[in-house]
Motif scaffolding. Structure first.
Motif, PDB file in Angstrom:
ATOM      1  N   ILE A   1      16.587  -0.474  10.072  1.00  0.00           N
ATOM      2  CA  ILE A   1      15.559  -1.456   9.717  1.00  0.00           C
ATOM      3  C   ILE A   1      15.777  -1.890   8.272  1.00  0.00           C
ATOM      4  N   PRO A   2      15.876  -3.201   8.004  1.00  0.00           N
ATOM      5  CA  PRO A   2      16.170  -3.678   6.638  1.00  0.00           C
ATOM      6  C   PRO A   2      14.976  -3.565   5.684  1.00  0.00           C
ATOM      7  N   VAL A   3      14.738  -2.359   5.193  1.00  0.00           N
ATOM      8  CA  VAL A   3      13.686  -2.132   4.197  1.00  0.00           C
ATOM      9  C   VAL A   3      14.363  -1.907   2.838  1.00  0.00           C
ATOM     10  N   PRO A   4      14.085  -2.733   1.842  1.00  0.00           N
ATOM     11  CA  PRO A   4      14.725  -2.557   0.528  1.00  0.00           C
ATOM     12  C   PRO A   4      14.096  -1.397  -0.245  1.00  0.00           C
ATOM     13  N   SER A   5      14.838  -0.316  -0.406  1.00  0.00           N
ATOM     14  CA  SER A   5      14.298   0.860  -1.095  1.00  0.00           C
ATOM     15  C   SER A   5      13.941   0.549  -2.545  1.00  0.00           C
ATOM     16  N   GLU A   6      14.616  -0.457  -3.136  1.00  0.00           N
ATOM     17  CA  GLU A   6      14.288  -0.843  -4.510  1.00  0.00           C
ATOM     18  C   GLU A   6      12.833  -1.308  -4.632  1.00  0.00           C
ATOM     19  N   LEU A   7      12.320  -1.914  -3.556  1.00  0.00           N
ATOM     20  CA  LEU A   7      10.959  -2.447  -3.576  1.00  0.00           C
ATOM     21  C   LEU A   7       9.945  -1.451  -3.029  1.00  0.00           C
ATOM     22  N   VAL A   8      10.384  -0.214  -2.832  1.00  0.00           N
ATOM     23  CA  VAL A   8       9.474   0.847  -2.407  1.00  0.00           C
ATOM     24  C   VAL A   8       9.377   1.925  -3.486  1.00  0.00           C
ATOM     25  N   VAL A   9      10.501   2.545  -3.800  1.00  0.00           N
ATOM     26  CA  VAL A   9      10.491   3.682  -4.715  1.00  0.00           C
ATOM     27  C   VAL A   9      10.196   3.250  -6.152  1.00  0.00           C
ATOM     28  N   ALA A  10      10.834   2.177  -6.615  1.00  0.00           N
ATOM     29  CA  ALA A  10      10.587   1.733  -7.996  1.00  0.00           C
ATOM     30  C   ALA A  10       9.124   1.325  -8.212  1.00  0.00           C
ATOM     31  N   PRO A  11       8.522   0.507  -7.334  1.00  0.00           N
ATOM     32  CA  PRO A  11       7.095   0.191  -7.498  1.00  0.00           C
ATOM     33  C   PRO A  11       6.196   1.427  -7.383  1.00  0.00           C
TER      34      PRO A  11
ATOM     35  N   LEU B   1       0.025   7.786  -8.647  1.00  0.00           N
ATOM     36  CA  LEU B   1       0.789   8.709  -7.813  1.00  0.00           C
ATOM     37  C   LEU B   1       1.503   9.712  -8.710  1.00  0.00           C
ATOM     38  N   ASN B   2       2.119  10.704  -8.095  1.00  0.00           N
ATOM     39  CA  ASN B   2       2.941  11.660  -8.832  1.00  0.00           C
ATOM     40  C   ASN B   2       4.403  11.293  -8.612  1.00  0.00           C
ATOM     41  N   VAL B   3       5.133  11.032  -9.692  1.00  0.00           N
ATOM     42  CA  VAL B   3       6.501  10.514  -9.561  1.00  0.00           C
ATOM     43  C   VAL B   3       7.441  11.514  -8.888  1.00  0.00           C
ATOM     44  N   VAL B   4       7.224  12.806  -9.114  1.00  0.00           N
ATOM     45  CA  VAL B   4       8.062  13.823  -8.460  1.00  0.00           C
ATOM     46  C   VAL B   4       7.838  13.788  -6.953  1.00  0.00           C
ATOM     47  N   LEU B   5       6.574  13.660  -6.546  1.00  0.00           N
ATOM     48  CA  LEU B   5       6.271  13.579  -5.116  1.00  0.00           C
ATOM     49  C   LEU B   5       6.804  12.292  -4.513  1.00  0.00           C
TER      50      LEU B   5
ATOM     51  N   ASN C   1       0.862  -1.194   0.000  1.00  0.00           N
ATOM     52  CA  ASN C   1       0.000   0.000   0.000  1.00  0.00           C
ATOM     53  C   ASN C   1       0.893   1.236   0.000  1.00  0.00           C
ATOM     54  N   LEU C   2       1.440   1.547  -1.148  1.00  0.00           N
ATOM     55  CA  LEU C   2       2.434   2.613  -1.255  1.00  0.00           C
ATOM     56  C   LEU C   2       1.787   3.990  -1.434  1.00  0.00           C
ATOM     57  N   THR C   3       1.240   4.495  -0.333  1.00  0.00           N
ATOM     58  CA  THR C   3       0.768   5.877  -0.296  1.00  0.00           C
ATOM     59  C   THR C   3       1.957   6.761   0.069  1.00  0.00           C
ATOM     60  N   TYR C   4       1.805   8.068  -0.067  1.00  0.00           N
ATOM     61  CA  TYR C   4       2.904   8.971   0.272  1.00  0.00           C
ATOM     62  C   TYR C   4       3.359   8.822   1.730  1.00  0.00           C
ATOM     63  N   PRO C   5       2.432   8.776   2.716  1.00  0.00           N
ATOM     64  CA  PRO C   5       2.878   8.588   4.110  1.00  0.00           C
ATOM     65  C   PRO C   5       3.627   7.272   4.309  1.00  0.00           C
ATOM     66  N   ASN C   6       3.171   6.206   3.641  1.00  0.00           N
ATOM     67  CA  ASN C   6       3.838   4.916   3.776  1.00  0.00           C
ATOM     68  C   ASN C   6       5.234   4.931   3.155  1.00  0.00           C
ATOM     69  N   ILE C   7       5.362   5.606   2.010  1.00  0.00           N
ATOM     70  CA  ILE C   7       6.674   5.727   1.366  1.00  0.00           C
ATOM     71  C   ILE C   7       7.628   6.466   2.298  1.00  0.00           C
ATOM     72  N   LEU C   8       7.153   7.571   2.884  1.00  0.00           N
ATOM     73  CA  LEU C   8       7.989   8.341   3.803  1.00  0.00           C
ATOM     74  C   LEU C   8       8.420   7.479   4.992  1.00  0.00           C
TER      75      LEU C   8
ATOM     76  N   HIS D   1       3.592   2.746 -10.281  1.00  0.00           N
ATOM     77  CA  HIS D   1       2.181   3.136 -10.133  1.00  0.00           C
ATOM     78  C   HIS D   1       1.962   4.587 -10.547  1.00  0.00           C
ATOM     79  N   ALA D   2       2.974   5.421 -10.336  1.00  0.00           N
ATOM     80  CA  ALA D   2       2.867   6.820 -10.767  1.00  0.00           C
ATOM     81  C   ALA D   2       2.743   6.901 -12.280  1.00  0.00           C
ATOM     82  N   ALA D   3       3.459   6.029 -12.984  1.00  0.00           N
ATOM     83  CA  ALA D   3       3.372   6.016 -14.448  1.00  0.00           C
ATOM     84  C   ALA D   3       1.980   5.632 -14.921  1.00  0.00           C
ATOM     85  N   GLY D   4       1.268   4.889 -14.066  1.00  0.00           N
ATOM     86  CA  GLY D   4      -0.105   4.505 -14.388  1.00  0.00           C
ATOM     87  C   GLY D   4      -1.130   5.500 -13.905  1.00  0.00           C
ATOM     88  N   GLY D   5      -0.664   6.585 -13.298  1.00  0.00           N
ATOM     89  CA  GLY D   5      -1.575   7.642 -12.861  1.00  0.00           C
ATOM     90  C   GLY D   5      -1.990   7.559 -11.406  1.00  0.00           C
TER      91      GLY D   5
END
Length: 209
Positions: A24-34, A44-48, A7-14, A38-42
Motif C-alpha cells: 500500500i503506497p503510504v509515505p512513511s515520511e508523512l507519518v513518522v516525521a509529523p 506523543l512520546n518520540v521513542v514510542l 490523526n496520528l495516534t500510536y495505533p494509527n501509526i502502527l 507532535h511529540a516534540a510539542g508534548g
C-alpha cells in the motif's frame, strides 16, 4: 487514509507503517516525521513513535515475506501487473528491481534495502521467494526499519522548533534531498561493516586451518 494521516495516534501509526511495508503506497515520511513533530510539542512520546512505527513495519514486512514464501513468483508477478497492483503503484519491474537488489547484496539486503526508497517496502518479497531464514529476516528488517524511522523522527523533532505545522509537509518534501544523503551514508556504513565482518570471518577460518 487521509483521516489516519491527520490523526496520528500510536495505533494509527502502527497501522500506516504496516500498510507501507506491504504494497500500500503510504509515505512513511508523512507519518513518522509529523508524529515526531507532535511529540516534540508534548502530544506523543518520540521513542514510542519510533518503536510503534518499527513494529508496524516488521508486521507488514512479515506479511509480504509469508505471501511470497507460499504463493511464489508467478502469482506475485501476476498481482503486480494486475489492476489492483497498479492501484498500489506496483508493477513487475519494481518487483524485479527489488529481486536484483536482494540477489546482489544477499541477506543483508533486508537491512540496507529498508533504507532505500522504491526498494524499502518490497525487499521482503525476494526474501520470502529465496526462503531466507525468517528470524534473520526479521532481525535485519527491524534494524533497517528502526534506522529509517529514527532518521524521520529526528527530522520531525528538529522541524518543530523552526516550522509551523501548516508548512510541515511541504518542508519535509524539501528535506527529501538530505534524507536521501543520510540514507546513502547509512547504507554505505552498513555495507562496510558487513564486508569487514565477512573478511574477518574468512581470515579466522584461514588461520584456523
Amino acid at each position: 487514509m487521509n483521516w489516519l494521516l491527520n490523526n496520528l495516534t500510536y495505533p494509527n501509526i502502527l497501522l500506516l507503517m504496516l500498510l507501507e511495508s506491504t504494497v500500500i503506497p503510504v509515505p512513511s515520511e508523512l507519518v513518522v516525521a509529523p508524529a515526531a513533530y507532535h511529540a516534540a510539542g508534548g502530544g506523543l512520546n518520540v521513542v514510542l513513535v519510533v518503536l510503534v512505527a518499527t513494529i508496524g513495519a516488521a508486521i507488514g514486512a512479515t506479511i509480504n515475506y509469508v505471501v511470497a514464501l507460499y504463493v511464489g513468483r508467478p502469482v506475485i508477478y501476476k498481482f503486480a501487473n494486475s489492476k489492483w497492483g497498479k492501484m498500489c503503484l506496483l508493477n513487475q519491474e519494481k518487483v524485479e528491481k527489488s529481486e536484483r537488489y536482494f540477489d546482489n547484496h544477499g541477506v543483508a539486503a533486508t537491512l540496507t534495502g529498508r533504507l532505500i526508497p522504491g526498494i524499502r517496502h518490497l525487499i521482503s518479497i525476494p526474501a520470502g521467494l529465496a526462503r531466507m531464514n525468517y528470524w534473520k529476516f526479521l532481525a535485519y528488517t527491524t534494524l533497517g526499519a528502526g534506522a529509517w524511522h529514527t532518521i524521520l523522527a529526528a527530522l520531525g523533532w528538529y522541524l518543530h522548533s523552526i516550522v509551523p505545522e501548516s508548512e510541515l509537509n511541504s518542508t519535509i518534501e524539501k528535506y527529501n534531498h538530505y534524507i536521501v544523503l543520510a540514507i546513502v551514508a547509512l547504507v554505505l556504513l552498513a555495507v562496510a561493516v558487513l564486508i569487514i565482518r565477512h573478511y574477518r570471518k574468512k581470515s579466522k577460518n584461514k588461520n584456523a586451518q
